[in-house]
Design a protein around this motif. Structure first.
Motif, PDB file in Angstrom:
ATOM      1  N   VAL A 126       0.844  -1.196   0.000  1.00 38.63           N
ATOM      2  CA  VAL A 126       0.000   0.000   0.000  1.00 38.63           C
ATOM      3  C   VAL A 126       0.878   1.244   0.000  1.00 38.63           C
ATOM      4  O   VAL A 126       1.813   1.362   0.806  1.00 38.63           O
ATOM      5  CB  VAL A 126      -0.953  -0.001   1.219  1.00 38.63           C
ATOM      6  CG1 VAL A 126      -1.750   1.288   1.287  1.00 38.63           C
ATOM      7  CG2 VAL A 126      -1.880  -1.198   1.156  1.00 38.63           C
ATOM      8  N   ALA A 127       0.561   2.173  -0.888  1.00 43.60           N
ATOM      9  CA  ALA A 127       1.308   3.425  -0.958  1.00 43.60           C
ATOM     10  C   ALA A 127       1.036   4.263   0.299  1.00 43.60           C
ATOM     11  O   ALA A 127      -0.071   4.216   0.852  1.00 43.60           O
ATOM     12  CB  ALA A 127       0.912   4.201  -2.205  1.00 43.60           C
ATOM     13  N   PRO A 128       2.023   5.028   0.736  1.00 41.86           N
ATOM     14  CA  PRO A 128       1.857   5.841   1.950  1.00 41.86           C
ATOM     15  C   PRO A 128       0.699   6.840   1.839  1.00 41.86           C
ATOM     16  O   PRO A 128       0.463   7.423   0.774  1.00 41.86           O
ATOM     17  CB  PRO A 128       3.194   6.577   2.068  1.00 41.86           C
ATOM     18  CG  PRO A 128       4.161   5.741   1.305  1.00 41.86           C
ATOM     19  CD  PRO A 128       3.375   5.116   0.195  1.00 41.86           C
ATOM     20  N   ASP A 129       0.001   6.991   2.954  1.00 37.04           N
ATOM     21  CA  ASP A 129      -1.078   7.971   3.110  1.00 37.04           C
ATOM     22  C   ASP A 129      -2.195   7.867   2.074  1.00 37.04           C
ATOM     23  O   ASP A 129      -2.814   8.863   1.721  1.00 37.04           O
ATOM     24  CB  ASP A 129      -0.509   9.390   3.129  1.00 37.04           C
ATOM     25  CG  ASP A 129       0.386   9.622   4.332  1.00 37.04           C
ATOM     26  OD1 ASP A 129       0.059   9.104   5.420  1.00 37.04           O
ATOM     27  OD2 ASP A 129       1.417  10.310   4.189  1.00 37.04           O
ATOM     28  N   THR A 130      -2.487   6.677   1.606  1.00 40.07           N
ATOM     29  CA  THR A 130      -3.561   6.499   0.622  1.00 40.07           C
ATOM     30  C   THR A 130      -4.881   6.067   1.249  1.00 40.07           C
ATOM     31  O   THR A 130      -5.868   5.921   0.535  1.00 40.07           O
ATOM     32  CB  THR A 130      -3.158   5.451  -0.442  1.00 40.07           C
ATOM     33  OG1 THR A 130      -2.794   4.242   0.216  1.00 40.07           O
ATOM     34  CG2 THR A 130      -2.008   5.965  -1.302  1.00 40.07           C
ATOM     35  N   MET A 131      -4.885   5.897   2.567  1.00 36.25           N
ATOM     36  CA  MET A 131      -6.115   5.447   3.231  1.00 36.25           C
ATOM     37  C   MET A 131      -6.467   6.340   4.415  1.00 36.25           C
ATOM     38  O   MET A 131      -6.894   5.848   5.461  1.00 36.25           O
ATOM     39  CB  MET A 131      -5.977   3.996   3.679  1.00 36.25           C
ATOM     40  CG  MET A 131      -5.917   3.016   2.561  1.00 36.25           C
ATOM     41  SD  MET A 131      -6.033   1.349   3.230  1.00 36.25           S
ATOM     42  CE  MET A 131      -6.024   0.404   1.754  1.00 36.25           C
ATOM     43  N   LYS A 132      -6.330   7.627   4.234  1.00 36.95           N
ATOM     44  CA  LYS A 132      -6.691   8.558   5.299  1.00 36.95           C
ATOM     45  C   LYS A 132      -8.183   8.415   5.608  1.00 36.95           C
ATOM     46  O   LYS A 132      -8.993   8.206   4.715  1.00 36.95           O
ATOM     47  CB  LYS A 132      -6.384   9.993   4.874  1.00 36.95           C
ATOM     48  CG  LYS A 132      -4.912  10.251   4.701  1.00 36.95           C
ATOM     49  CD  LYS A 132      -4.487  11.327   5.628  1.00 36.95           C
ATOM     50  CE  LYS A 132      -3.015  11.607   5.392  1.00 36.95           C
ATOM     51  NZ  LYS A 132      -2.274  11.587   6.588  1.00 36.95           N
TER      52      LYS A 132
END
Length: 165
Positions: A126-132
């Motif tokens: 999962v790419a960083p900060d993609t599920m805020k």
């Protein structure tokens, strides 16, 4: 006659309001105490417990949660391995596809270590900060908490841990 008609009309208007007040009080009184984590691998008890915990953590969640539950081992190695592989694939695919804000991912099993493995593997790419504003609820052992928290943290999720001891 006019007085009687007025009293009957008032009664018809007031009684539904009183009944509604009593229903609200009944609903408040009907809220059940939280279930405790099962001490055995009984799937029925675990499913009830997981459902209760997920429901209690839905505040602020706009959609149906994604619930990933790994049943207890049955003793049939092929069936157990198949169940594990299917859940692992589903968890990985869902997370890779992307989860939007306002959703919750809930992970639970009587085998906390195996479920933790599934979560760690699902969030590996999962790419960083993609599920805020996505909530990740992990119901498991305290021994697996930090490993799961570290795996999901880069995605920027709101991590919630419930100790199922």
């Amino acid at each position: 006659m006019k007085t009687t008609t007025r009293l009957i009309l008032i009664a018809f208007l007031v009684l539904p309001l009183l009944a509604a007040c009593n229903k609200e009080e009944a609903v408040v009184a009907a809220v059940a105490a939280p279930l405790t984590a099962p001490t055995t691998a009984d799937d029925g008890a675990w499913r009830s417990y997981v459902s209760d915990v997920v429901t209690r953590n839905m505040e602020g969640i706009a959609n149906q949660p994604y619930v990933y539950y790994l049943p207890a081992a049955t003793g049939d190695e092929d069936a157990d391995a198949g169940a594990y592989a299917r859940l692992q694939d589903k968890a990985r695919t869902d997370v890779a596809r992307g989860i939007v804000r306002g959703n919750m991912l809930a992970y639970a099993s009587s085998d906390s270590t195996k479920m933790a493995d599934i979560v760690v593997e699902a969030f590996a790419e999962v790419a960083p900060d993609t599920m805020k504003d996505v909530r990740v609820l992990f119901i498991g052992s305290a021994a697996d908490r930090d490993r799961v928290a570290a795996a999901v943290a880069p995605a920027g999720v709101n991590f919630v841990f419930v100790d199922a001891g």
